[in-house]
Design a protein around this motif. Structure first.
Motif, PDB file in Angstrom:
ATOM      1  N   LEU A  61     -12.266  31.357 -12.570  1.00 16.93           N
ATOM      2  CA  LEU A  61     -12.859  30.066 -12.244  1.00 16.93           C
ATOM      3  C   LEU A  61     -13.015  29.256 -13.527  1.00 16.93           C
ATOM      4  O   LEU A  61     -13.622  29.733 -14.485  1.00 16.93           O
ATOM      5  CB  LEU A  61     -14.223  30.269 -11.576  1.00 16.93           C
ATOM      6  CG  LEU A  61     -15.023  29.023 -11.213  1.00 16.93           C
ATOM      7  CD1 LEU A  61     -14.285  28.186 -10.191  1.00 16.93           C
ATOM      8  CD2 LEU A  61     -16.401  29.416 -10.669  1.00 16.93           C
ATOM      9  N   GLY A  62     -12.462  28.067 -13.534  1.00 21.66           N
ATOM     10  CA  GLY A  62     -12.553  27.236 -14.728  1.00 21.66           C
ATOM     11  C   GLY A  62     -11.906  27.878 -15.947  1.00 21.66           C
ATOM     12  O   GLY A  62     -12.359  27.667 -17.075  1.00 21.66           O
ATOM     13  N   GLY A  63     -10.847  28.671 -15.737  1.00 24.67           N
ATOM     14  CA  GLY A  63     -10.174  29.343 -16.842  1.00 24.67           C
ATOM     15  C   GLY A  63     -10.851  30.619 -17.300  1.00 24.67           C
ATOM     16  O   GLY A  63     -10.376  31.262 -18.242  1.00 24.67           O
ATOM     17  N   ILE A  64     -11.951  31.023 -16.658  1.00 26.56           N
ATOM     18  CA  ILE A  64     -12.695  32.232 -17.034  1.00 26.56           C
ATOM     19  C   ILE A  64     -12.433  33.307 -15.992  1.00 26.56           C
ATOM     20  O   ILE A  64     -12.559  33.067 -14.785  1.00 26.56           O
ATOM     21  CB  ILE A  64     -14.208  31.942 -17.116  1.00 26.56           C
ATOM     22  CG1 ILE A  64     -14.477  30.794 -18.098  1.00 26.56           C
ATOM     23  CG2 ILE A  64     -14.961  33.194 -17.537  1.00 26.56           C
ATOM     24  CD1 ILE A  64     -14.050  31.072 -19.510  1.00 26.56           C
ATOM     25  N   ARG A  65     -12.076  34.514 -16.452  1.00 30.25           N
ATOM     26  CA  ARG A  65     -11.883  35.653 -15.553  1.00 30.25           C
ATOM     27  C   ARG A  65     -13.050  36.618 -15.712  1.00 30.25           C
ATOM     28  O   ARG A  65     -13.483  36.908 -16.833  1.00 30.25           O
ATOM     29  CB  ARG A  65     -10.578  36.386 -15.858  1.00 30.25           C
ATOM     30  CG  ARG A  65      -9.335  35.634 -15.451  1.00 30.25           C
ATOM     31  CD  ARG A  65      -8.101  36.516 -15.486  1.00 30.25           C
ATOM     32  NE  ARG A  65      -7.955  37.191 -16.772  1.00 30.25           N
ATOM     33  CZ  ARG A  65      -7.857  38.517 -16.922  1.00 30.25           C
ATOM     34  NH1 ARG A  65      -7.914  39.306 -15.875  1.00 30.25           N
ATOM     35  NH2 ARG A  65      -7.700  39.036 -18.119  1.00 30.25           N
ATOM     36  N   GLY A  66     -13.539  37.129 -14.587  1.00 22.91           N
ATOM     37  CA  GLY A  66     -14.618  38.095 -14.649  1.00 22.91           C
ATOM     38  C   GLY A  66     -15.236  38.326 -13.285  1.00 22.91           C
ATOM     39  O   GLY A  66     -14.729  37.866 -12.256  1.00 22.91           O
ATOM     40  N   ASP A  67     -16.357  39.062 -13.281  1.00 31.57           N
ATOM     41  CA  ASP A  67     -17.071  39.398 -12.056  1.00 31.57           C
ATOM     42  C   ASP A  67     -18.244  38.451 -11.865  1.00 31.57           C
ATOM     43  O   ASP A  67     -19.018  38.209 -12.807  1.00 31.57           O
ATOM     44  CB  ASP A  67     -17.577  40.839 -12.107  1.00 31.57           C
ATOM     45  CG  ASP A  67     -16.434  41.848 -12.100  1.00 31.57           C
ATOM     46  OD1 ASP A  67     -15.303  41.444 -11.760  1.00 31.57           O
ATOM     47  OD2 ASP A  67     -16.666  43.022 -12.430  1.00 31.57           O
ATOM     48  N   VAL A  68     -18.385  37.928 -10.649  1.00 34.09           N
ATOM     49  CA  VAL A  68     -19.487  37.016 -10.328  1.00 34.09           C
ATOM     50  C   VAL A  68     -20.774  37.830 -10.235  1.00 34.09           C
ATOM     51  O   VAL A  68     -20.881  38.758  -9.429  1.00 34.09           O
ATOM     52  CB  VAL A  68     -19.226  36.284  -9.000  1.00 34.09           C
ATOM     53  CG1 VAL A  68     -20.403  35.376  -8.655  1.00 34.09           C
ATOM     54  CG2 VAL A  68     -17.948  35.466  -9.088  1.00 34.09           C
ATOM     55  N   ILE A  69     -21.762  37.503 -11.065  1.00 34.76           N
ATOM     56  CA  ILE A  69     -23.025  38.231 -11.051  1.00 34.76           C
ATOM     57  C   ILE A  69     -24.181  37.382 -10.532  1.00 34.76           C
ATOM     58  O   ILE A  69     -25.260  37.908 -10.261  1.00 34.76           O
ATOM     59  CB  ILE A  69     -23.362  38.787 -12.452  1.00 34.76           C
ATOM     60  CG1 ILE A  69     -23.460  37.661 -13.478  1.00 34.76           C
ATOM     61  CG2 ILE A  69     -22.329  39.819 -12.876  1.00 34.76           C
ATOM     62  CD1 ILE A  69     -23.863  38.137 -14.873  1.00 34.76           C
ATOM     63  N   ASP A  70     -23.946  36.074 -10.396  1.00 36.23           N
ATOM     64  CA  ASP A  70     -25.000  35.214  -9.837  1.00 36.23           C
ATOM     65  C   ASP A  70     -24.383  33.877  -9.438  1.00 36.23           C
ATOM     66  O   ASP A  70     -23.487  33.372 -10.111  1.00 36.23           O
ATOM     67  CB  ASP A  70     -26.135  34.993 -10.836  1.00 36.23           C
ATOM     68  CG  ASP A  70     -27.283  34.189 -10.236  1.00 36.23           C
ATOM     69  OD1 ASP A  70     -27.860  34.648  -9.236  1.00 36.23           O
ATOM     70  OD2 ASP A  70     -27.591  33.105 -10.752  1.00 36.23           O
ATOM     71  N   ILE A  71     -24.873  33.343  -8.308  1.00 34.86           N
ATOM     72  CA  ILE A  71     -24.430  32.029  -7.832  1.00 34.86           C
ATOM     73  C   ILE A  71     -25.661  31.148  -7.720  1.00 34.86           C
ATOM     74  O   ILE A  71     -26.498  31.344  -6.836  1.00 34.86           O
ATOM     75  CB  ILE A  71     -23.712  32.124  -6.477  1.00 34.86           C
ATOM     76  CG1 ILE A  71     -22.497  33.052  -6.574  1.00 34.86           C
ATOM     77  CG2 ILE A  71     -23.274  30.730  -6.008  1.00 34.86           C
ATOM     78  CD1 ILE A  71     -21.811  33.307  -5.251  1.00 34.86           C
TER      79      ILE A  71
END
Length: 303
Positions: free
Chosen positions: A120-130
């Protein structure tokens, strides 16, 4: 000009503002206490996170309802004033408004949820909070090779869901296809090499296959998508230096690097046990000998 303290203290509007502040503090304290109580009793991380977020949203809703109820008699004038200032507010806070709209889209549009691996937005990783304005991501990659955490926590504005593609590695199909390329020497037993690679793939990801096949069938029912093989598959291609075998397989998106290590180790062990029938190829360079130069000097030649 002398200030009439009695008039200020007994002003109904002042009393409502004080009541509002006290009410907000009480709601925050109650929500915080409930979050601590439930966090201490719930073992599952996902359930604990869901309860905390739900209580926070309930707290915000109570504050809004309490505020509207307290100032209900002034609601009409407040609405008129807000309408006059609406254009300026919308222009000044357009990014904030877009982020709130993005949060609504994420909440109801199934873009991603906590625990998903996204880009998302050029960042790769795990979503930990929305959050209402930003999505918090535990980043992977960058200076770290493979899909491993690098330690950076990145907050990306929710408005990016309208600006850029959202890549989700684990939405409806929590697996990804991965490929492993193995160069094999010419003259090796190619059929044996294929068997070794398939066996290594099945040993590492065989447990995923039934669930992956079932999940893919659900994908076919939900989307306009064709049938795909989730079993390990080996293909062969020859080039100038060696025979190139490619092992393709499905793997849990969080175990890609670990499974790749297991497969490589199994392949190398089985190649060594093959009694030289199969061998890993490597690049070799042949240095051509420099020809002899015969240089003769004529002493009698004019200089």
């Amino acid at each position: 000009m002398q200030i009439d303290l009695d008039k200020i203290l007994y002003d109904p509007m002042v009393g409502k503002i004080v009541t509002l502040v006290v009410g907000i503090l009480v709601i925050r304290v109650l929500v915080g206490l409930l979050q601590r109580v439930f966090s201490g009793r719930i073992q599952s991380n996902e359930a604990r996170y869901t309860v905390r977020k739900t209580l926070s949203l309930v707290g915000y809703a109570l504050v809004i309802v309490f505020t509207l109820g307290l100032f209900s008699d002034h609601l009409h004038s407040f609405t008129v004033a807000l309408g006059v200032a609406g254009a300026g507010i919308a222009f000044a806070l357009q990014e904030v408004i877009a982020s709130v709209a993005g949060w609504i889209a994420v909440s109801f549009g199934q873009f991603y949820k906590t625990g998903d691996r996204v880009q998302l937005g050029g960042i790769r990783g795990d979503v930990i909070d929305i959050g209402v304005l930003r999505t918090t991501i535990m980043e992977i990659g960058e200076w770290i090779r493979g899909d491993a955490y690098n330690g950076r926590i990145v907050r990306v504005a929710n408005s990016f869901v309208f600006k850029e593609p959202v890549f989700n590695y684990s939405a409806d199909f929590p697996f990804v296809w991965d490929e492993l390329v193995v160069p094999v020497k010419y003259g090796s037993d190619y059929q044996k090499a294929r068997e070794i690679l398939l066996a290594a793939g099945m040993a590492a990801v065989g447990d995923y296959i039934p669930f992956a096949r079932e999940t893919w069938q659900q994908m076919i029912k939900k989307y306009m998508i064709e049938e795909a093989s989730v079993e390990p598959m080996v293909t062969l291609m020859a080039n100038d230096n060696w025979v190139e075998f490619t092992l393709r397989y499905v793997v849990d998106f969080k175990k890609r690097r670990l499974v790749r290590d297991q497969i490589f180790l199994k392949i190398l062990e089985d190649f060594e046990k093959s009694s030289s029938r199969v061998a890993i190829a490597s690049a070799t360079f042949h240095l051509v000998e420099t020809p002899v130069f015969d240089v003769r000097l004529n002493p009698g030649a004019p200089s």
